[in-house]
Design an enzyme around this catalytic site. Structure first.
Site, PDB file in Angstrom:
ATOM      1  N   CYS A 219     -31.588 -19.760  13.179  1.00 21.04           N
ATOM      2  CA  CYS A 219     -31.874 -18.598  12.334  1.00 21.04           C
ATOM      3  C   CYS A 219     -30.684 -17.723  11.952  1.00 21.04           C
ATOM      4  O   CYS A 219     -30.531 -17.392  10.776  1.00 21.04           O
ATOM      5  CB  CYS A 219     -32.928 -17.724  13.006  1.00 21.04           C
ATOM      6  SG  CYS A 219     -34.537 -18.524  13.003  1.00 21.04           S
TER       7      CYS A 219
HETATM    8  C1  UDX Z   1     -39.770 -21.633  10.489  1.00 27.18           C
HETATM    9  C2  UDX Z   1     -39.867 -21.148   9.067  1.00 27.18           C
HETATM   10  O1  UDX Z   1     -40.946 -20.397   8.936  1.00 27.18           O
HETATM   11  C3  UDX Z   1     -38.558 -20.677   8.537  1.00 27.18           C
HETATM   12  O2  UDX Z   1     -38.701 -20.015   7.302  1.00 27.18           O
HETATM   13  C4  UDX Z   1     -37.888 -19.733   9.489  1.00 27.18           C
HETATM   14  O3  UDX Z   1     -36.622 -19.382   9.010  1.00 27.18           O
HETATM   15  C5  UDX Z   1     -37.746 -20.381  10.839  1.00 27.18           C
HETATM   16  O4  UDX Z   1     -38.974 -20.798  11.304  1.00 27.18           O
HETATM   17  P1  UDX Z   1     -39.540 -23.941  11.534  1.00 27.18           P
HETATM   18  O5  UDX Z   1     -40.833 -23.681  12.204  1.00 27.18           O
HETATM   19  O6  UDX Z   1     -38.291 -24.037  12.334  1.00 27.18           O
HETATM   20  O7  UDX Z   1     -39.281 -22.847  10.410  1.00 27.18           O
HETATM   21  O8  UDX Z   1     -39.723 -25.141  10.522  1.00 27.18           O
HETATM   22  P2  UDX Z   1     -39.505 -26.678  10.698  1.00 27.18           P
HETATM   23  O9  UDX Z   1     -39.242 -27.016  12.109  1.00 27.18           O
HETATM   24  O10 UDX Z   1     -38.605 -27.084   9.595  1.00 27.18           O
HETATM   25  O11 UDX Z   1     -40.983 -27.214  10.407  1.00 27.18           O
HETATM   26  C6  UDX Z   1     -41.629 -27.154   9.209  1.00 27.18           C
HETATM   27  C7  UDX Z   1     -42.831 -28.102   9.235  1.00 27.18           C
HETATM   28  O12 UDX Z   1     -43.490 -28.016   7.983  1.00 27.18           O
HETATM   29  C8  UDX Z   1     -42.477 -29.563   9.447  1.00 27.18           C
HETATM   30  O13 UDX Z   1     -43.263 -30.096  10.486  1.00 27.18           O
HETATM   31  C9  UDX Z   1     -42.818 -30.238   8.104  1.00 27.18           C
HETATM   32  O14 UDX Z   1     -43.271 -31.559   8.247  1.00 27.18           O
HETATM   33  C10 UDX Z   1     -43.891 -29.313   7.580  1.00 27.18           C
HETATM   34  N1  UDX Z   1     -44.069 -29.294   6.123  1.00 27.18           N
HETATM   35  C11 UDX Z   1     -43.023 -29.115   5.296  1.00 27.18           C
HETATM   36  C12 UDX Z   1     -45.356 -29.432   5.600  1.00 27.18           C
HETATM   37  O15 UDX Z   1     -46.325 -29.601   6.333  1.00 27.18           O
HETATM   38  N2  UDX Z   1     -45.532 -29.373   4.249  1.00 27.18           N
HETATM   39  C13 UDX Z   1     -44.501 -29.224   3.390  1.00 27.18           C
HETATM   40  O16 UDX Z   1     -44.726 -29.203   2.173  1.00 27.18           O
HETATM   41  C14 UDX Z   1     -43.213 -29.096   3.933  1.00 27.18           C
HETATM   42  C1  UDX Z   2     -33.433 -15.398  16.959  1.00 31.62           C
HETATM   43  C2  UDX Z   2     -34.092 -14.001  16.988  1.00 31.62           C
HETATM   44  O1  UDX Z   2     -33.832 -13.393  18.265  1.00 31.62           O
HETATM   45  C3  UDX Z   2     -35.585 -14.093  16.715  1.00 31.62           C
HETATM   46  O2  UDX Z   2     -36.153 -12.794  16.683  1.00 31.62           O
HETATM   47  C4  UDX Z   2     -35.791 -14.811  15.373  1.00 31.62           C
HETATM   48  O3  UDX Z   2     -37.158 -14.959  15.092  1.00 31.62           O
HETATM   49  C5  UDX Z   2     -35.112 -16.172  15.387  1.00 31.62           C
HETATM   50  O4  UDX Z   2     -33.718 -16.016  15.703  1.00 31.62           O
HETATM   51  P1  UDX Z   2     -33.275 -17.469  18.617  1.00 31.62           P
HETATM   52  O5  UDX Z   2     -32.419 -18.101  17.566  1.00 31.62           O
HETATM   53  O6  UDX Z   2     -34.351 -18.254  19.259  1.00 31.62           O
HETATM   54  O7  UDX Z   2     -33.971 -16.147  18.036  1.00 31.62           O
HETATM   55  O8  UDX Z   2     -32.296 -17.017  19.796  1.00 31.62           O
HETATM   56  P2  UDX Z   2     -31.694 -15.691  20.390  1.00 31.62           P
HETATM   57  O9  UDX Z   2     -32.182 -15.553  21.777  1.00 31.62           O
HETATM   58  O10 UDX Z   2     -31.830 -14.543  19.498  1.00 31.62           O
HETATM   59  O11 UDX Z   2     -30.147 -16.099  20.487  1.00 31.62           O
HETATM   60  C6  UDX Z   2     -29.394 -16.435  19.335  1.00 31.62           C
HETATM   61  C7  UDX Z   2     -27.964 -16.776  19.724  1.00 31.62           C
HETATM   62  O12 UDX Z   2     -27.251 -15.605  20.103  1.00 31.62           O
HETATM   63  C8  UDX Z   2     -27.847 -17.749  20.905  1.00 31.62           C
HETATM   64  O13 UDX Z   2     -26.836 -18.693  20.649  1.00 31.62           O
HETATM   65  C9  UDX Z   2     -27.470 -16.862  22.053  1.00 31.62           C
HETATM   66  O14 UDX Z   2     -26.761 -17.518  23.068  1.00 31.62           O
HETATM   67  C10 UDX Z   2     -26.596 -15.823  21.345  1.00 31.62           C
HETATM   68  N1  UDX Z   2     -26.512 -14.556  22.095  1.00 31.62           N
HETATM   69  C11 UDX Z   2     -27.613 -13.788  22.262  1.00 31.62           C
HETATM   70  C12 UDX Z   2     -25.284 -14.148  22.610  1.00 31.62           C
HETATM   71  O15 UDX Z   2     -24.261 -14.840  22.466  1.00 31.62           O
HETATM   72  N2  UDX Z   2     -25.226 -12.955  23.284  1.00 31.62           N
HETATM   73  C13 UDX Z   2     -26.307 -12.164  23.480  1.00 31.62           C
HETATM   74  O16 UDX Z   2     -26.169 -11.097  24.100  1.00 31.62           O
HETATM   75  C14 UDX Z   2     -27.552 -12.593  22.946  1.00 31.62           C
END
Ligand code: UDX
Ligand code: UDX
Length: 454
Positions: free
Chosen positions: A275
């Protein structure tokens, strides 16, 4: 909505969609998970999680057994539910902007099946999308394909998620807020009612706003957190130049100021994950297209990118030079307790080590299969931390796994050729490592790199 028979559908059974589906079902709300990936659908139908997330497996199993969760690739079943959440991915394109093709396809397919549905249907955009997407592309595709109007027969909301990998289920069950963006009162009140049913009397603070504002909340949240990490990494890099200074103390002290807060102040090798980088790039691209250059967020990203060089720089300082040196990288996942290596700092560090001629052997309790897919046999892989250390000239700690944190100075001394340790995650007590050549992100010289390093 008759809340007793509330049933929802979720399109996109990725990480966000699946965790959302499992938690809705766990609260007795009948949920249909829809995905175009047939293999994924079959797995979910059997109650098996196709990805690693604590608590998800048992929750899915329960939900499927109680017939509260069905998975299907038949999108027409969405018409039998009251509301549909869109959780399809929004991946980055070359220029940083997000690819909306999954959103467009899913919206169009959904509109087609809603065309003949009698009565109201609520559509909720949960995917991360830049401001204007819900009211633009989504609304247009939905109205065109359904031949219905948003605001009367169709409800439309933006409802971003803030789930963290590793704690996604807990985050979904106990969010610090719910953000709902909509143009009309009915859409917002129907979604609020659904959440009332989910959370009962413990409804989290709920922010009602426009779709554009809700879309921006998600980007602002991730941009802030990423900037906090780049901020503390900047302070860490300054601290490293000052004898007797450890960034941990600085973080502890400033974190006591409630205006700053103690969280997200762990200095390290730079943020990773699916993200932060993606969302910052999308926000930068979006702003620049509006003729505003968000200098601060470009600096957040640049600082993060450079942090990998700092880690490799510490290894170089300890080793003198890198060519032909055997470097053990402990930890590959972008943070602990996940097998996810997307945008992981470990990959940036490994690529640099490789370019500089070092031989890398890596270990991670979970992320080796994903790393192998990306790096193939460019590096070697070890079965455990100790075997990675065997004969190594340097060890770099890249992920804060408990298993790695538990290693003692004597483990490094016993197995390595020369005990050079770069603690990029700051997991060890420098005093306990004083008998080794130990360097850590954010640790000043007198307590950091020893003078006897080559
Ligand atoms: C989510 C999203 O909501 C994204 O916008 C956000 O930034 C991060 O979290 P994520 O859950 O990580 O993304 O998505 P991903 O792991 O790419 O999975 C998407 C799923 O949607 C896949 O299983 C894919 O097969 C499915 N898909 C995609 C559908 O069912 N229909 C489509 O038309 C396209
Ligand atoms: C993040 C956001 O926290 C979440 O709210 C959003 O929906 C998706 O993106 P995530 O990517 O799962 O979640 O991980 P997060 O725990 O936020 O860590 C992101 C990165 O920052 C990791 O690589 C982590 O190691 C790093 N991090 C985090 C640091 O280096 N230092 C910190 O103090 C905290």
């Amino acid at each position: 909505m008759k809340t007793k028979s509330a049933s929802i559908s979720i399109i996109g059974m990725g990480y966000v969609g699946l965790c959302t589906a499992a938690t809705f079902a766990s609260r007795g709300i009948r949920t249909i998970g829809i995905d175009i990936d047939q293999v994924r659908v079959e797995q979910i139908s059997k109650g098996k999680a196709p990805l690693h997330e604590p608590q998800l497996d048992s929750m899915l199993k329960n939900a499927v057994r109680k017939k509260l969760l069905d998975a299907t690739s038949d999108i027409s079943l969405a018409a039998d539910t009251y509301a549909t959440f869109l959780t399809v991915g929004t991946p980055s394109q070359q220029d940083g902007s997000i690819d909306l093709s999954y959103i467009k396809n899913a919206t169009e397919d959904l509109g087609n099946v809603l065309r003949d549905k009698p009565g109201y249907h609520l559509v909720v955009v949960k995917s991360t999308v830049v401001p204007g997407t819900t009211n633009g592309v989504v609304k247009r595709f939905l109205e065109q394909s359904s031949r219905k109007t948003v605001g009367s027969e169709l409800g439309l909301c933006t409802n971003p998620e803030f789930l963290k990998e590793g704690t996604a289920i807990n985050d979904a069950l106990h969010p610090d807020k719910i953000v709902i963006g909509s143009n009309d009162k009915k859409s917002a009140s129907e979604l609020t009612r659904l959440y009332h049913r989910f959370y009962g009397s413990k409804l989290p603070p709920t922010i009602l706003t426009s779709p554009e504002a809700a879309e921006l909340v998600k980007y602002a949240s991730n941009a802030f957190l990423a900037t906090k990490v780049s901020f503390i990494n900047t302070i860490a890099n300054i601290a490293e130049q000052i004898p007797g200074v450890d960034v941990g103390k600085i973080a502890e002290a400033i974190g006591l100021d409630p205006r700053i807060g103690p969280l997200f102040l762990n200095a390290g090798p730079g943020y990773g994950g699916s993200c932060f980088h993606k969302d910052l790039q999308a926000l930068i691209n979006y702003s620049q297209n509006k003729n505003y250059d968000p200098v601060m967020f470009r600096a957040t990203e640049e600082t993060n990118e450079q942090q990998a060089n700092r880690v490799v720089g510490l290894a170089e300082k300890l080793l003198g030079s890198l060519p032909f040196k055997r470097v053990a990288v402990l930890g590959l996942a972008f943070k602990k307790d996940t097998d996810d290596i997307r945008e992981a700092a470990s990959i940036r560090v490994i690529n640099q080590l490789y370019k500089k001629g070092a031989r890398v052997i890596a270990y991670d309790p979970m992320a080796i299969p994903n790393t192998r897919k990306q790096l193939q046999e460019q590096i070697d892989y070890a079965e455990n931390a100790r075997s990675a250390l065997k004969g190594a000239d340097c060890a770099i700690i890249m992920t804060e796994w408990e298993e790695i944190r538990k290693l003692k100075a004597k483990d490094f001394q016993a197995h390595m050729k020369t005990p050079n340790v770069v603690d990029a995650r700051r997991v060890y007590n420098p005093e306990e490592f004083s008998g080794l050549n130990y360097a850590s992100i954010g640790l000043g010289p007198s307590t950091g790199i020893k003078n006897n390093s080559p």
